[in-house]
Design a protein around this motif. Structure first.
Motif, PDB file in Angstrom:
ATOM      1  N   GLU A 300       0.821  -1.212   0.000  1.00 28.23           N
ATOM      2  CA  GLU A 300       0.000   0.000   0.000  1.00 28.23           C
ATOM      3  C   GLU A 300       0.854   1.260   0.000  1.00 28.23           C
ATOM      4  O   GLU A 300       0.448   2.298  -0.523  1.00 28.23           O
ATOM      5  CB  GLU A 300      -0.928  -0.015   1.210  1.00 28.23           C
ATOM      6  N   ALA A 301       2.052   1.152   0.575  1.00 31.89           N
ATOM      7  CA  ALA A 301       2.947   2.306   0.605  1.00 31.89           C
ATOM      8  C   ALA A 301       3.385   2.725  -0.796  1.00 31.89           C
ATOM      9  O   ALA A 301       3.805   3.868  -1.013  1.00 31.89           O
ATOM     10  CB  ALA A 301       4.173   1.985   1.461  1.00 31.89           C
ATOM     11  N   PHE A 302       3.286   1.798  -1.764  1.00 36.17           N
ATOM     12  CA  PHE A 302       3.653   2.096  -3.148  1.00 36.17           C
ATOM     13  C   PHE A 302       2.422   2.362  -4.015  1.00 36.17           C
ATOM     14  O   PHE A 302       2.535   2.467  -5.228  1.00 36.17           O
ATOM     15  CB  PHE A 302       4.444   0.921  -3.736  1.00 36.17           C
ATOM     16  N   ASN A 303       1.279   2.467  -3.375  1.00 35.10           N
ATOM     17  CA  ASN A 303       0.021   2.553  -4.111  1.00 35.10           C
ATOM     18  C   ASN A 303      -0.628   3.918  -3.898  1.00 35.10           C
ATOM     19  O   ASN A 303      -1.808   4.024  -3.590  1.00 35.10           O
ATOM     20  CB  ASN A 303      -0.924   1.442  -3.646  1.00 35.10           C
ATOM     21  N   LYS A 304       0.154   4.975  -4.050  1.00 36.28           N
ATOM     22  CA  LYS A 304      -0.338   6.323  -3.795  1.00 36.28           C
ATOM     23  C   LYS A 304      -0.582   7.067  -5.106  1.00 36.28           C
ATOM     24  O   LYS A 304       0.354   7.359  -5.840  1.00 36.28           O
ATOM     25  CB  LYS A 304       0.664   7.088  -2.930  1.00 36.28           C
ATOM     26  N   ARG A 305      -1.825   7.360  -5.354  1.00 38.61           N
ATOM     27  CA  ARG A 305      -2.197   8.198  -6.487  1.00 38.61           C
ATOM     28  C   ARG A 305      -3.674   8.531  -6.365  1.00 38.61           C
ATOM     29  O   ARG A 305      -4.398   7.937  -5.572  1.00 38.61           O
ATOM     30  CB  ARG A 305      -1.893   7.529  -7.832  1.00 38.61           C
ATOM     31  N   ALA A 306      -4.120   9.488  -7.154  1.00 41.16           N
ATOM     32  CA  ALA A 306      -5.511   9.927  -7.110  1.00 41.16           C
ATOM     33  C   ALA A 306      -5.971  10.293  -8.516  1.00 41.16           C
ATOM     34  O   ALA A 306      -5.215  10.905  -9.281  1.00 41.16           O
ATOM     35  CB  ALA A 306      -5.663  11.122  -6.176  1.00 41.16           C
ATOM     36  N   THR A 307      -7.212   9.917  -8.824  1.00 41.14           N
ATOM     37  CA  THR A 307      -7.788  10.239 -10.137  1.00 41.14           C
ATOM     38  C   THR A 307      -9.281  10.510  -9.994  1.00 41.14           C
ATOM     39  O   THR A 307      -9.979   9.817  -9.251  1.00 41.14           O
ATOM     40  CB  THR A 307      -7.579   9.086 -11.140  1.00 41.14           C
TER      41      THR A 307
END
Length: 358
Positions: A300-307
């Motif tokens: 989850e620490a590598f799963n940062k983004r927003a759309t």
């Protein structure tokens, strides 16, 4: 017995123990699943950093504002992880309006008669008003407790349409529903005149946001891990039937809100870190992640983004706003349009984002 054989036996024993641990104690029964690949038409809109320009409202005073609603006076309502419905006033002040239930509040919508209806993932649908406080509207369906009400909308006739994300897993286990990839979601209808709840759609892939069309002739329901939204017809010769509205989205659709022009704003959550989508094709990998949550937490620490995407009434993407690395805004769960601005909520932020629409 030499040391090499001892090491080999030790490794074999560890492997056997891990296998038994995974298969006998895994909380899921996963099916073969491939995360949908974004369609080529969705990829025509390149990634951008526009979401990084948000104005942070109430920063540091909000714990995971999952859903957003703005009333006609410009007052922002949101439900936070500490159990409050909070109001952000136009003068910048923050009000702890009503305490509802600790940590379990998700989608909300205004009621024509006044107040709001909010989804409580443990108690069902709750009505919250200025004078009467908190009252229960719906807590059971077919004799069973509703444990994961996710989003809700009121129609002009007073009926409430709401989603149940999963009938198997609760809010704090939502990732297990995604890992298992077996559809447990529902779309339900509550008629306050008869006090009856009816099932409209079953076997949905993590039923999430709901929104009525401008004319209320159909309703949209998001299926998060299927990366698509369905159209459920309410008023036409197709009444009572469902069809795909948009699919192969570049993320899992969370909340969806009607825009003033009749289009829809959909927030998309990242289901997997980029490059790790292959994990969802492996039953073993998903068993391991479900059995050992710290592995999933590490990913989850590598799963940062927003759309966030704006979608036309015909299911075509009109605009896309991104924060490609979650630098400012991560895991956006709600986008609500009011007077030329987007108001953005996230389970992983401590503020409401406000952004001019371009």
């Amino acid at each position: 017995m030499d040391s090499i054989k001892l090491v080999a036996l030790f490794m074999l024993g560890c492997s056997a123990a891990l296998t038994l641990q995974v298969y006998y104690y895994s909380p899921i029964s996963p099916q073969i699943f491939h995360l949908p690949t974004p369609s080529s038409t969705h990829l025509l809109l390149p990634a951008n950093t526009y979401l990084q320009e948000v104005n942070k409202i109430g920063e540091g005073q909000l714990q995971g504002p999952e859903d957003i609603w703005v009333d006609k006076e410009g007052i922002v309502y949101t439900a936070t992880r500490d159990g409050w419905i909070k109001r952000l006033h136009k003068n910048g002040s923050l009000e702890n309006w009503k305490w509802v239930h600790n940590g379990s509040l998700l989608g909300m919508a205004p009621l024509a008669a006044g107040g709001i209806v909010v989804c409580d993932t443990e108690l069902g649908l709750l009505k919250v008003t200025e004078d009467n406080g908190v009252t229960s509207l719906v807590s059971q369906f077919n004799g069973s407790q509703i444990n994961f009400a996710d989003d809700v909308i009121e129609a002009k006739d007073g009926n409430l349409y709401f989603s149940v994300a999963s009938t198997k897993y609760g809010f704090r286990e939502w990732n297990l529903d995604v890992l298992e990839a077996i559809p447990h979601g529902q779309l339900l209808k509550y008629n306050p005149k008869t006090d009856q709840v009816s099932l409209l759609l079953d076997n949905l892939g993590f039923a999430n946001g709901v929104a009525l069309s401008k004319d209320e002739d159909y309703l949209l329901i998001c299926e998060s891990w299927k990366c698509r939204c369905l159209k459920y017809w309410l008023d036409s010769e197709l009444e009572g039937t469902a069809e795909v509205f948009i699919e192969n989205l570049p993320g899992g659709p969370d909340n969806i809100n009607l825009a003033p022009d009749g289009s829809f704003w959909i927030s998309l959550i990242p289901l997997s870190p980029k490059g790790f989508e292959f994990l969802y094709t492996s039953k073993i990998a998903r068993h391991v992640m479900a059995t050992f949550p710290r592995i999933a937490d590490t990913l989850e620490a590598f799963n940062k983004r927003a759309t966030v995407v704006k979608v036309s009434e015909n299911g075509k993407i009109l605009a896309k706003y991104d924060d490609p690395n979650g630098k400012v805004l991560n895991f956006v769960t709600s986008a609500f349009e009011y007077q030329g601005h987007l108001y953005l909520g996230s389970l992983k932020s401590n503020f409401v984002g406000k952004l001019p629409i371009v």
